[in-house]
Design an enzyme around this catalytic site. Structure first.
Site, PDB file in Angstrom:
ATOM      1  N   ILE A  34       0.786  -1.270  -0.182  1.00  0.00           N
ATOM      2  CA  ILE A  34       0.035   0.054   0.044  1.00  0.00           C
ATOM      3  C   ILE A  34       0.837   1.304  -0.171  1.00  0.00           C
ATOM      4  O   ILE A  34       0.373   2.340  -0.636  1.00  0.00           O
ATOM      5  CB  ILE A  34      -1.012  -0.153   1.174  1.00  0.00           C
ATOM      6  CG1 ILE A  34      -2.220   0.778   0.951  1.00  0.00           C
ATOM      7  CG2 ILE A  34      -0.391   0.407   2.392  1.00  0.00           C
ATOM      8  CD1 ILE A  34      -3.119   0.594   1.884  1.00  0.00           C
ATOM      9  N   ASN A  91      11.776  -8.858   6.760  1.00  0.00           N
ATOM     10  CA  ASN A  91      11.736  -7.896   8.136  1.00  0.00           C
ATOM     11  C   ASN A  91      11.265  -8.871   9.273  1.00  0.00           C
ATOM     12  O   ASN A  91      10.047  -9.468   9.072  1.00  0.00           O
ATOM     13  CB  ASN A  91      10.762  -6.720   8.447  1.00  0.00           C
ATOM     14  CG  ASN A  91      11.540  -5.671   7.294  1.00  0.00           C
ATOM     15  OD1 ASN A  91      12.737  -5.723   7.033  1.00  0.00           O
ATOM     16  ND2 ASN A  91      10.757  -5.194   6.576  1.00  0.00           N
ATOM     17  N   GLU A  99       6.435  -5.066  11.137  1.00  0.00           N
ATOM     18  CA  GLU A  99       5.274  -4.214  11.486  1.00  0.00           C
ATOM     19  C   GLU A  99       3.992  -5.208  11.505  1.00  0.00           C
ATOM     20  O   GLU A  99       3.064  -4.912  12.559  1.00  0.00           O
ATOM     21  CB  GLU A  99       4.796  -3.125  10.600  1.00  0.00           C
ATOM     22  CG  GLU A  99       6.086  -1.973  10.460  1.00  0.00           C
ATOM     23  CD  GLU A  99       5.899  -0.943   9.590  1.00  0.00           C
ATOM     24  OE1 GLU A  99       4.682  -0.980   8.895  1.00  0.00           O
ATOM     25  OE2 GLU A  99       6.848  -0.077   9.443  1.00  0.00           O
ATOM     26  N   VAL A 100       3.884  -6.151  10.495  1.00  0.00           N
ATOM     27  CA  VAL A 100       2.759  -7.017  10.464  1.00  0.00           C
ATOM     28  C   VAL A 100       3.241  -8.424  10.846  1.00  0.00           C
ATOM     29  O   VAL A 100       3.797  -9.044  10.336  1.00  0.00           O
ATOM     30  CB  VAL A 100       2.030  -6.859   8.981  1.00  0.00           C
ATOM     31  CG1 VAL A 100       0.952  -7.774   9.070  1.00  0.00           C
ATOM     32  CG2 VAL A 100       1.714  -5.412   8.806  1.00  0.00           C
ATOM     33  N   HIS A 104       5.764 -12.061   5.627  1.00  0.00           N
ATOM     34  CA  HIS A 104       5.760 -11.739   4.189  1.00  0.00           C
ATOM     35  C   HIS A 104       7.024 -11.537   3.865  1.00  0.00           C
ATOM     36  O   HIS A 104       7.878 -11.200   4.620  1.00  0.00           O
ATOM     37  CB  HIS A 104       4.636 -10.591   4.325  1.00  0.00           C
ATOM     38  CG  HIS A 104       5.101  -9.419   5.345  1.00  0.00           C
ATOM     39  ND1 HIS A 104       4.767  -9.569   6.621  1.00  0.00           N
ATOM     40  CD2 HIS A 104       5.902  -8.261   5.221  1.00  0.00           C
ATOM     41  CE1 HIS A 104       5.319  -8.527   7.053  1.00  0.00           C
ATOM     42  NE2 HIS A 104       5.988  -7.937   6.187  1.00  0.00           N
ATOM     43  N   HIS A 106       9.138  -8.999   1.087  1.00  0.00           N
ATOM     44  CA  HIS A 106       8.685  -8.003   0.083  1.00  0.00           C
ATOM     45  C   HIS A 106       9.643  -8.106  -1.135  1.00  0.00           C
ATOM     46  O   HIS A 106      10.849  -8.296  -1.065  1.00  0.00           O
ATOM     47  CB  HIS A 106       9.305  -6.490   0.779  1.00  0.00           C
ATOM     48  CG  HIS A 106       8.641  -6.162   1.874  1.00  0.00           C
ATOM     49  ND1 HIS A 106       8.022  -4.884   2.330  1.00  0.00           N
ATOM     50  CD2 HIS A 106       8.833  -6.460   3.320  1.00  0.00           C
ATOM     51  CE1 HIS A 106       7.600  -4.757   3.546  1.00  0.00           C
ATOM     52  NE2 HIS A 106       8.026  -5.662   4.119  1.00  0.00           N
TER      53      HIS A 106
HETATM   54  P1  AMP Z   1       6.967  -4.984   7.635  1.00  0.00           P
HETATM   55  O1  AMP Z   1       7.362  -3.784   8.242  1.00  0.00           O
HETATM   56  O2  AMP Z   1       7.953  -6.123   6.934  1.00  0.00           O
HETATM   57  O3  AMP Z   1       6.033  -5.619   8.523  1.00  0.00           O
HETATM   58  O4  AMP Z   1       6.074  -4.683   6.189  1.00  0.00           O
HETATM   59  C1  AMP Z   1       4.737  -4.399   6.370  1.00  0.00           C
HETATM   60  C2  AMP Z   1       4.252  -3.575   4.940  1.00  0.00           C
HETATM   61  O5  AMP Z   1       2.920  -3.826   4.900  1.00  0.00           O
HETATM   62  C3  AMP Z   1       4.674  -2.279   4.904  1.00  0.00           C
HETATM   63  O6  AMP Z   1       5.479  -2.004   3.799  1.00  0.00           O
HETATM   64  C4  AMP Z   1       3.250  -1.412   4.562  1.00  0.00           C
HETATM   65  O7  AMP Z   1       3.259  -0.552   3.602  1.00  0.00           O
HETATM   66  C5  AMP Z   1       2.403  -2.734   4.236  1.00  0.00           C
HETATM   67  N1  AMP Z   1       0.733  -2.839   4.154  1.00  0.00           N
HETATM   68  C6  AMP Z   1       0.233  -2.334   5.534  1.00  0.00           C
HETATM   69  N2  AMP Z   1      -0.995  -2.410   5.478  1.00  0.00           N
HETATM   70  C7  AMP Z   1      -1.386  -2.714   3.913  1.00  0.00           C
HETATM   71  C8  AMP Z   1      -2.456  -2.901   3.283  1.00  0.00           C
HETATM   72  N3  AMP Z   1      -3.645  -3.026   3.892  1.00  0.00           N
HETATM   73  N4  AMP Z   1      -2.239  -3.526   1.982  1.00  0.00           N
HETATM   74  C9  AMP Z   1      -0.901  -3.470   1.536  1.00  0.00           C
HETATM   75  N5  AMP Z   1       0.075  -3.213   2.023  1.00  0.00           N
HETATM   76  C10 AMP Z   1      -0.023  -3.128   3.245  1.00  0.00           C
END
Ligand code: AMP
Length: 121
Positions: A34, A91, A99-100, A104, A106
């Site tokens: 996003i 990450n 963060e999530v 995942h 990237h």
């Molecule tokens: P990380 O810091 O590796 O956990 O990356 C989490 C990624 O999720 C970040 O690059 C955000 O921009 C991305 N992200 C968060 N919410 C969404 C969403 N709803 N759709 C797509 N990407 C998202």
């Protein structure tokens, strides 16, 4: 730590919130980030409930792990990244800046990405 069913990627997998999908199969979903940090910035996630690459590597089935990396490879080809090169980042945890809390990677590409990290240790 137990898997948080309310994380944003769990919501995307349930269809509670939309995503810009680029790939889906039995075990894997991939969609555009996003907040893109490169001309191409795609997130690839397993459909299973894994918190991190370490969790996935320890507990994912051979079929899931194979499907995941096959999807990364196919997406890089489909997005035209394979020849010029690209970067894959996972990450992980606090120090890794995750963060999530759903595993995942990237996939980043479409230009020369420069040094791996912003600054040296
Ligand atoms: P990380 O810091 O590796 O956990 O990356 C989490 C990624 O999720 C970040 O690059 C955000 O921009 C991305 N992200 C968060 N919410 C969404 C969403 N709803 N759709 C797509 N990407 C998202």
């Amino acid at each position: 730590m137990s898997y948080d069913d309310n994380n944003i990627f769990a919501k995307i997998l349930r269809g509670d919130i939309p995503c810009k999908k680029v790939h889906e199969d039995e075990h894997v979903l991939a969609f555009h980030d996003i907040s893109p940090r490169a001309p191409v910035h795609i997130l690839v996630i397993p459909k299973g409930k894994y918190e991190s690459i370490a969790d996935f590597g320890a507990k994912g089935s051979a079929e899931e792990v194979k499907a995941f990396y096959a999807a990364v490879s196919a997406i890089a080809q489909e997005q035209g990244l394979a020849e010029a090169g690209f970067r894959v980042i996972a990450n992980t945890g606090l120090n890794g800046g995750q963060e999530v809390p759903h595993f995942h990677v990237h996939i980043l590409g479409g230009k020369k990405l420069g040094p791996m990290l912003a600054q040296a240790a």
